[in-house]
Design a protein around this motif. Structure first.
Motif, PDB file in Angstrom:
ATOM      1  N   GLY A  31     -78.457  22.480  35.712  1.00 30.78           N
ATOM      2  CA  GLY A  31     -77.213  22.374  36.468  1.00 30.78           C
ATOM      3  C   GLY A  31     -77.352  21.447  37.661  1.00 30.78           C
ATOM      4  N   GLU A  32     -78.484  21.553  38.355  1.00 33.16           N
ATOM      5  CA  GLU A  32     -78.741  20.662  39.500  1.00 33.16           C
ATOM      6  C   GLU A  32     -78.752  19.202  39.047  1.00 33.16           C
ATOM      7  N   TYR A  33     -79.409  18.943  37.924  1.00 30.45           N
ATOM      8  CA  TYR A  33     -79.468  17.584  37.381  1.00 30.45           C
ATOM      9  C   TYR A  33     -78.061  17.085  37.030  1.00 30.45           C
ATOM     10  N   ALA A  36     -76.016  16.416  40.165  1.00 30.68           N
ATOM     11  CA  ALA A  36     -76.516  15.227  40.865  1.00 30.68           C
ATOM     12  C   ALA A  36     -76.158  13.935  40.150  1.00 30.68           C
ATOM     13  N   THR A  37     -76.018  13.978  38.831  1.00 32.44           N
ATOM     14  CA  THR A  37     -75.762  12.751  38.075  1.00 32.44           C
ATOM     15  C   THR A  37     -74.312  12.594  37.624  1.00 32.44           C
ATOM     16  N   SER A  38     -73.469  13.566  37.906  1.00 32.52           N
ATOM     17  CA  SER A  38     -72.076  13.518  37.447  1.00 32.52           C
ATOM     18  C   SER A  38     -71.074  13.239  38.557  1.00 32.52           C
ATOM     19  N   LYS A 155     -72.253  26.062  31.762  1.00 36.84           N
ATOM     20  CA  LYS A 155     -72.899  27.295  32.232  1.00 36.84           C
ATOM     21  C   LYS A 155     -74.048  26.971  33.179  1.00 36.84           C
ATOM     22  N   SER A 156     -74.753  25.886  32.917  1.00 33.36           N
ATOM     23  CA  SER A 156     -75.841  25.459  33.805  1.00 33.36           C
ATOM     24  C   SER A 156     -75.293  25.027  35.157  1.00 33.36           C
ATOM     25  N   ILE A 157     -74.189  24.310  35.147  1.00 33.31           N
ATOM     26  CA  ILE A 157     -73.551  23.912  36.408  1.00 33.31           C
ATOM     27  C   ILE A 157     -73.148  25.154  37.187  1.00 33.31           C
ATOM     28  N   PHE A 158     -72.507  26.098  36.510  1.00 33.14           N
ATOM     29  CA  PHE A 158     -72.061  27.338  37.158  1.00 33.14           C
ATOM     30  C   PHE A 158     -73.253  28.087  37.753  1.00 33.14           C
ATOM     31  N   ALA A 159     -74.354  28.159  37.007  1.00 32.88           N
ATOM     32  CA  ALA A 159     -75.555  28.844  37.500  1.00 32.88           C
ATOM     33  C   ALA A 159     -76.100  28.135  38.738  1.00 32.88           C
TER      34      ALA A 159
END
Length: 182
Positions: A31-33, A36-38, A155-159
């Motif tokens: 999610g952090e990645y 950071a890239t979006s 879901k990774s972004i949300f986490a």
């Protein structure tokens, strides 16, 4: 036959949910990645003047339009394709009125995601509606682009957003166009 097997294996691997094999820590890192890239910090983090020009103020990471910068009027928009951006890059005035970037931090009082479940976050990104059913998410938020991400990516972004530092910052509600009838 060999080519068909390779394609089948590739299709199965692409269709396999990433989160099924990822720990919570791995989901947060992913999610952090993605954040950071979006371009999330481009709008949801207020900008400040740095040594090389405007840059996101990472002390206010993803906290949205600063509550101390209240905008009460829609600036005149005279051309159909004109938009004005506030100096912090967190407010955009255009023919639809003024939209303000949301506080994406997990602040329990002012963070927009405080009211979201993971499912509602996915629905919001898929439908362009707050909580997946409320008012439209206004431009320039590219929800339709993020809505093309996989469930596992969202879901990774949300986490990730759920564990970043909380910043108390109540973002004001959007302003309707100057010529809108109330």
């Amino acid at each position: 036959m060999k080519g068909k097997i390779s394609i089948t294996i590739a299709a199965v691997l692409l269709a396999t949910p990433v989160s099924a094999d990822m720990s919570k820590e791995d989901m947060i890192k992913r999610g952090e990645y993605i954040v950071a890239t979006s371009g999330c910090n481009d709008c949801h983090t207020p900008w400040k003047m740095g040594d090389n020009g405007p840059e996101p103020d990472m002390n206010l990471m993803l906290s949205g339009h600063p509550e101390s910068l209240v905008i009460t009027e829609v600036p005149p928009i005279t051309e159909p394709w004109v938009a004005l951006t506030y100096a912090t890059n967190t407010a955009i005035a255009a023919p639809w009125g003024v939209s303000f970037t949301a506080n994406l931090t997990p602040d329990p009082e002012t963070g927009v995601l405080r009211d979201y479940t993971e499912e509602q976050f996915l629905l919001a990104m898929r439908t362009g509606r707050h909580l997946g059913q409320g008012r439209p998410i206004l431009p320039p938020m590219p929800w339709s682009v993020y809505g093309q991400m996989t469930d596992d990516d969202l879901k990774s972004i949300f986490a990730y957003l759920g564990q970043i530092p909380a910043i108390r910052n109540k973002v004001q509600e959007p302003l309707p166009p100057a010529n809108a009838v109330n």
